[in-house]
Design a protein around this motif. Structure first.
Motif, PDB file in Angstrom:
ATOM      1  N   LEU A   9       0.856  -1.186   0.000  1.00 18.54           N
ATOM      2  CA  LEU A   9       0.000   0.000   0.000  1.00 18.54           C
ATOM      3  C   LEU A   9       0.891   1.235   0.000  1.00 18.54           C
ATOM      4  O   LEU A   9       1.977   1.223   0.587  1.00 18.54           O
ATOM      5  CB  LEU A   9      -0.894   0.042   1.252  1.00 18.54           C
ATOM      6  N   LYS A  10       0.429   2.296  -0.641  1.00 17.86           N
ATOM      7  CA  LYS A  10       1.162   3.551  -0.579  1.00 17.86           C
ATOM      8  C   LYS A  10       0.961   4.179   0.794  1.00 17.86           C
ATOM      9  O   LYS A  10      -0.172   4.251   1.284  1.00 17.86           O
ATOM     10  CB  LYS A  10       0.670   4.518  -1.660  1.00 17.86           C
ATOM     11  N   PRO A  11       2.038   4.648   1.437  1.00 18.56           N
ATOM     12  CA  PRO A  11       1.868   5.315   2.725  1.00 18.56           C
ATOM     13  C   PRO A  11       1.179   6.664   2.567  1.00 18.56           C
ATOM     14  O   PRO A  11       1.107   7.226   1.461  1.00 18.56           O
ATOM     15  CB  PRO A  11       3.310   5.478   3.219  1.00 18.56           C
ATOM     16  N   ASN A  12       0.664   7.188   3.688  1.00 19.39           N
ATOM     17  CA  ASN A  12       0.039   8.510   3.734  1.00 19.39           C
ATOM     18  C   ASN A  12      -1.133   8.619   2.764  1.00 19.39           C
ATOM     19  O   ASN A  12      -1.309   9.623   2.075  1.00 19.39           O
ATOM     20  CB  ASN A  12       1.071   9.609   3.448  1.00 19.39           C
ATOM     21  N   THR A  13      -1.917   7.556   2.710  1.00 20.97           N
ATOM     22  CA  THR A  13      -3.135   7.559   1.906  1.00 20.97           C
ATOM     23  C   THR A  13      -4.289   7.066   2.765  1.00 20.97           C
ATOM     24  O   THR A  13      -4.088   6.482   3.847  1.00 20.97           O
ATOM     25  CB  THR A  13      -3.004   6.625   0.684  1.00 20.97           C
ATOM     26  N   PRO A  20      -5.679  -3.325   6.061  1.00 18.98           N
ATOM     27  CA  PRO A  20      -4.506  -4.015   6.611  1.00 18.98           C
ATOM     28  C   PRO A  20      -3.424  -4.220   5.545  1.00 18.98           C
ATOM     29  O   PRO A  20      -3.708  -4.715   4.455  1.00 18.98           O
ATOM     30  CB  PRO A  20      -5.063  -5.366   7.083  1.00 18.98           C
ATOM     31  N   LEU A  21      -2.191  -3.823   5.880  1.00 16.76           N
ATOM     32  CA  LEU A  21      -1.026  -4.117   5.044  1.00 16.76           C
ATOM     33  C   LEU A  21      -0.263  -5.252   5.705  1.00 16.76           C
ATOM     34  O   LEU A  21       0.232  -5.107   6.831  1.00 16.76           O
ATOM     35  CB  LEU A  21      -0.136  -2.877   4.924  1.00 16.76           C
ATOM     36  N   VAL A  22      -0.184  -6.385   5.019  1.00 16.24           N
ATOM     37  CA  VAL A  22       0.535  -7.548   5.540  1.00 16.24           C
ATOM     38  C   VAL A  22       1.255  -8.207   4.373  1.00 16.24           C
ATOM     39  O   VAL A  22       0.638  -8.919   3.573  1.00 16.24           O
ATOM     40  CB  VAL A  22      -0.408  -8.579   6.210  1.00 16.24           C
ATOM     41  N   LYS A  23       2.558  -7.980   4.243  1.00 17.48           N
ATOM     42  CA  LYS A  23       3.309  -8.608   3.171  1.00 17.48           C
ATOM     43  C   LYS A  23       3.428 -10.103   3.455  1.00 17.48           C
ATOM     44  O   LYS A  23       3.855 -10.503   4.547  1.00 17.48           O
ATOM     45  CB  LYS A  23       4.698  -7.985   3.040  1.00 17.48           C
ATOM     46  N   PRO A  24       3.058 -10.960   2.499  1.00 15.83           N
ATOM     47  CA  PRO A  24       3.036 -12.410   2.765  1.00 15.83           C
ATOM     48  C   PRO A  24       4.368 -12.989   3.219  1.00 15.83           C
ATOM     49  O   PRO A  24       4.392 -13.925   4.024  1.00 15.83           O
ATOM     50  CB  PRO A  24       2.598 -13.004   1.416  1.00 15.83           C
ATOM     51  N   THR A  25       5.493 -12.436   2.717  1.00 14.03           N
ATOM     52  CA  THR A  25       6.794 -13.008   3.069  1.00 14.03           C
ATOM     53  C   THR A  25       7.160 -12.790   4.535  1.00 14.03           C
ATOM     54  O   THR A  25       8.136 -13.362   5.021  1.00 14.03           O
ATOM     55  CB  THR A  25       7.903 -12.415   2.191  1.00 14.03           C
ATOM     56  N   GLY A  26       6.388 -11.976   5.249  1.00 19.63           N
ATOM     57  CA  GLY A  26       6.662 -11.770   6.671  1.00 19.63           C
ATOM     58  C   GLY A  26       6.382 -12.991   7.519  1.00 19.63           C
ATOM     59  O   GLY A  26       6.900 -13.107   8.640  1.00 19.63           O
ATOM     60  N   PHE A  27       5.569 -13.908   7.003  1.00 25.53           N
ATOM     61  CA  PHE A  27       5.306 -15.157   7.729  1.00 25.53           C
ATOM     62  C   PHE A  27       6.464 -16.109   7.458  1.00 25.53           C
ATOM     63  O   PHE A  27       6.594 -16.644   6.357  1.00 25.53           O
ATOM     64  CB  PHE A  27       3.981 -15.766   7.274  1.00 25.53           C
ATOM     65  N   ARG A  28       7.311 -16.319   8.471  1.00 27.93           N
ATOM     66  CA  ARG A  28       8.517 -17.117   8.306  1.00 27.93           C
ATOM     67  C   ARG A  28       8.260 -18.543   8.784  1.00 27.93           C
ATOM     68  O   ARG A  28       7.136 -18.910   9.125  1.00 27.93           O
ATOM     69  CB  ARG A  28       9.658 -16.488   9.085  1.00 27.93           C
ATOM     70  N   GLU A  29       9.319 -19.330   8.856  1.00 31.44           N
ATOM     71  CA  GLU A  29       9.155 -20.733   9.241  1.00 31.44           C
ATOM     72  C   GLU A  29       8.673 -20.887  10.675  1.00 31.44           C
ATOM     73  O   GLU A  29       7.909 -21.792  10.989  1.00 31.44           O
ATOM     74  CB  GLU A  29      10.483 -21.474   9.074  1.00 31.44           C
ATOM     75  N   ALA A  32       7.284 -14.387  12.835  1.00 30.20           N
ATOM     76  CA  ALA A  32       6.871 -13.431  11.810  1.00 30.20           C
ATOM     77  C   ALA A  32       7.738 -12.181  11.931  1.00 30.20           C
ATOM     78  O   ALA A  32       7.975 -11.690  13.038  1.00 30.20           O
ATOM     79  CB  ALA A  32       5.395 -13.067  11.996  1.00 30.20           C
ATOM     80  N   ARG A  33       8.234 -11.663  10.798  1.00 29.73           N
ATOM     81  CA  ARG A  33       9.076 -10.466  10.782  1.00 29.73           C
ATOM     82  C   ARG A  33       8.700  -9.599   9.578  1.00 29.73           C
ATOM     83  O   ARG A  33       8.586 -10.107   8.462  1.00 29.73           O
ATOM     84  CB  ARG A  33      10.568 -10.825  10.665  1.00 29.73           C
ATOM     85  N   TRP A  34       8.525  -8.310   9.841  1.00 35.40           N
ATOM     86  CA  TRP A  34       8.246  -7.356   8.768  1.00 35.40           C
ATOM     87  C   TRP A  34       9.016  -6.063   8.991  1.00 35.40           C
ATOM     88  O   TRP A  34       9.332  -5.725  10.140  1.00 35.40           O
ATOM     89  CB  TRP A  34       6.768  -6.988   8.724  1.00 35.40           C
ATOM     90  N   LEU A  35       9.268  -5.331   7.918  1.00 31.65           N
ATOM     91  CA  LEU A  35       9.682  -3.936   8.025  1.00 31.65           C
ATOM     92  C   LEU A  35       8.424  -3.126   8.320  1.00 31.65           C
ATOM     93  O   LEU A  35       7.484  -3.098   7.507  1.00 31.65           O
ATOM     94  CB  LEU A  35      10.347  -3.463   6.733  1.00 31.65           C
ATOM     95  N   PHE A  36       8.396  -2.506   9.484  1.00 30.36           N
ATOM     96  CA  PHE A  36       7.199  -1.778   9.899  1.00 30.36           C
ATOM     97  C   PHE A  36       7.046  -0.520   9.049  1.00 30.36           C
ATOM     98  O   PHE A  36       7.969   0.261   8.897  1.00 30.36           O
ATOM     99  CB  PHE A  36       7.292  -1.419  11.380  1.00 30.36           C
ATOM    100  N   GLY A  37       5.861  -0.362   8.482  1.00 33.15           N
ATOM    101  CA  GLY A  37       5.584   0.786   7.635  1.00 33.15           C
ATOM    102  C   GLY A  37       5.490   0.410   6.180  1.00 33.15           C
ATOM    103  O   GLY A  37       4.487   0.700   5.521  1.00 33.15           O
ATOM    104  N   SER A  38       6.514  -0.271   5.664  1.00 28.48           N
ATOM    105  CA  SER A  38       6.510  -0.624   4.237  1.00 28.48           C
ATOM    106  C   SER A  38       5.957  -2.023   3.984  1.00 28.48           C
ATOM    107  O   SER A  38       5.510  -2.314   2.870  1.00 28.48           O
ATOM    108  CB  SER A  38       7.926  -0.524   3.672  1.00 28.48           C
ATOM    109  N   GLU A  39       5.991  -2.902   5.002  1.00 30.07           N
ATOM    110  CA  GLU A  39       5.485  -4.272   4.828  1.00 30.07           C
ATOM    111  C   GLU A  39       4.336  -4.610   5.776  1.00 30.07           C
ATOM    112  O   GLU A  39       3.649  -5.606   5.582  1.00 30.07           O
ATOM    113  CB  GLU A  39       6.619  -5.272   5.038  1.00 30.07           C
ATOM    114  N   LEU A  40       4.138  -3.768   6.778  1.00 30.99           N
ATOM    115  CA  LEU A  40       3.103  -4.013   7.791  1.00 30.99           C
ATOM    116  C   LEU A  40       2.675  -2.673   8.364  1.00 30.99           C
ATOM    117  O   LEU A  40       3.525  -1.842   8.715  1.00 30.99           O
ATOM    118  CB  LEU A  40       3.672  -4.900   8.908  1.00 30.99           C
ATOM    119  N   ASN A  41       1.354  -2.440   8.439  1.00 30.39           N
ATOM    120  CA  ASN A  41       0.858  -1.254   9.130  1.00 30.39           C
ATOM    121  C   ASN A  41       0.075  -1.681  10.368  1.00 30.39           C
ATOM    122  O   ASN A  41      -0.069  -2.881  10.649  1.00 30.39           O
ATOM    123  CB  ASN A  41       0.026  -0.372   8.196  1.00 30.39           C
TER     124      ASN A  41
END
Length: 499
Positions: A9-13, A20-29, A32-41
């Motif tokens: 998702l574009k930020p500030n919109t 919900p912003l949830v990048k699928p690759t954040g679900f690990r073995e 769960a790990r994400w870059l907060f803001g760009s991969e998870l809000n």
């Protein structure tokens, strides 16, 4: 009903604040790990909480959960979003506040609560966030649970239920501290540098070790979520070198370094030399197997071959069980096999009864190291290290590789070495003696030199480790071999550190 999560998702919109912003690759073995803001809000965090609560009900587990957060500037707000989602799913949440990950695991036992969700990015750089989860103490989620959680969250299948609640557990750190310090003090004087990289452990580690009779030399123990000196990761040479300098300047007997959420402990000896965690594991295995002959130790595939070849461990009847890297895999294996301890090269140690409760706790590890020194009065840590058979080992080296491609690359590397072994090919004139493929590939040749390639479970990286019992040159030969195979894959980037 929450909106369906989006992968970007574009930020500030308007959408960023309502979807919900949830990048699928954040679900690990196993977490769960994400870059907060760009991969998870924050809406994505709520969706994660709703999904986790739904999974807890689906598994038939009592809907009560312990949560806590590490010391990052955004972790408290992420925990609040997670709690909202959990409560919406009908979960009774018990919040222990600012905490170490092992403190949250301990709370499952102390408060008799089955589930845990610890908000932490562990040793990852600032900007990352994540959650370590479990519903069956002392274990945390493995691939099956993470796969199902991912499916629930990304499909929007979280179910809202009544019955959710929130309780703040006051002064819980005091219960944890009492549990670790309610024991006899050390018999002999020990001076220790205690390094925390300005992470969460700084609030607890110095006090706990002082209570056991240790003369503590604090190093970067003030909490500062900007991590101004270095990232709190006792595998990184920058932190180990800072510990070395402090040990030499203070004349300490040992340096003990804790990662960002306190579940790992790195070690520097009295001469200022770092001892990689797998070698510390061999030293502890020697010490503990004298008290518990015939013990089984689970060891991850990144670790030294000494667990099999060390003559002292052989004489003590030790059984070494090499297993998958990752705290969830290791905890589960230790629990299933009844092993005394599980040792992971990253510094995660899993002490079973009578020493611990089966989960990874950097302070329990530190206390075990101090007890080992206390049981060997007159022998310095460097002497105990030098008593081990000599091997030349690399640090853990991680070339960049995107989450979307890293497993494909590792599969290709596994097939490459399997084909070599099937053809009877030699490496520097030596036959392949053994291939271990439970987690990537560990290739060992006739002289005992070996190299490992696996995919990182929590970052967009591969993991490379090499070791030789022969010489530094043979270790470098193994690295050149492994790196040469990796360089045939353009998806593999630069290393974070190298030989």
């Amino acid at each position: 009903m929450f909106p369906l999560p989006e992968a970007s998702l574009k930020p500030n919109t308007y959408a960023y604040e309502t979807v919900p912003l949830v990048k699928p690759t954040g679900f690990r073995e196993y977490d769960a790990r994400w870059l907060f803001g760009s991969e998870l809000n924050l809406m994505g965090v709520q969706a994660l909480g709703l999904g986790l609560g739904t999974l807890i009900h689906e598994l038939g587990i009592r809907p009560e959960l312990v949560t806590g957060h590490d010391f990052r500037g955004y972790s408290a707000s992420i925990k609040q979003g997670l709690v909202l989602g959990l409560m919406a799913a009908g979960i009774k949440v018990h919040d222990i506040g600012l905490a170490l990950s092992p403190m949250a695991y301990f709370a499952q036992f102390a408060l008799d609560i089955p589930c845990v969700a610890m908000v932490t990015a562990s040793h990852n750089d600032n900007g990352w966030t994540g959650v370590k989860m479990g519903v069956n103490r002392p274990m945390t989620f493995g691939p099956d649970e993470m796969s199902r959680l991912k499916e629930i969250v990304l499909s929007g299948a979280g179910i809202q239920r009544a019955g959710g609640s929130y309780t703040y557990v006051e002064n819980f750190p005091e219960v944890y501290i009492q549990d670790l310090t309610d024991r006899p003090k050390l018999k002999n004087p020990i001076k220790a540098v205690v390094a925390c990289g300005n992470g969460t452990a700084g609030a607890f580690a110095p006090r706990i070790l002082e209570a056991l009779g240790v003369e503590v030399v604090p190093l970067d123990t003030d909490l500062d979520h900007s991590f101004p000196k270095y990232n709190p990761n006792p595998e990184d040479m920058e932190m180990l070198h800072a510990m070395r300098d402090a040990v030499l300047a203070s004349g300490a007997d040992v340096g003990l370094g804790f990662d960002g959420d306190g579940d790992r402990c790195g070690v520097v000896d009295d001469l200022g030399e770092e001892i990689f965690a797998d070698k510390v594991g061999v030293m502890l295995a020697r010490d503990l197997s004298a008290l518990h002959p015939g013990a089984t130790f689970v060891v991850d595939v990144k670790s030294t071959g000494l667990f099999v070849t060390d003559p002292v461990l052989i004489a003590n009847g030790v059984k070494a069980d090499y297993w998958k890297t990752g705290h969830s895999y290791m905890k589960r294996r230790v629990n299933e096999t009844g092993a005394l301890v599980g040792f992971e090269k990253s510094g995660h140690y899993f002490f079973n009864k009578p020493i611990g409760r089966g989960y990874d706790d950097g302070l329990v590890s530190a206390i075990a190291i101090l007890d080992m020194l206390d049981r060997n009065p007159g022998r310095k840590l460097s002497e105990l290290k030098d008593a081990l058979p000599k091997t030349w080992s690399s640090p853990t080296m991680s070339p960049h590789c995107a989450d979307e491609t890293k497993y494909v690359v590792v599969d290709a590397v596994v097939k490459h070495f399997e084909a070599m072994a099937a053809r009877g090919d030699t490496i520097d004139g030596q036959k392949i003696r053994d291939l271990v493929t439970v987690n990537g590939v560990r290739v060992t040749v006739e002289d005992g030199s070996w190299g490992l390639v696996r995919a990182s479970s929590n970052k967009p990286e591969l993991v490379v480790v090499v070791e030789s019992p022969v010489s530094e040159g043979r270790m470098r030969d193994m690295f050149a071999l492994v790196d040469g195979v990796l360089r045939t894959h353009p998806e593999v980037g630069a290393y974070n550190q190298s030989l």
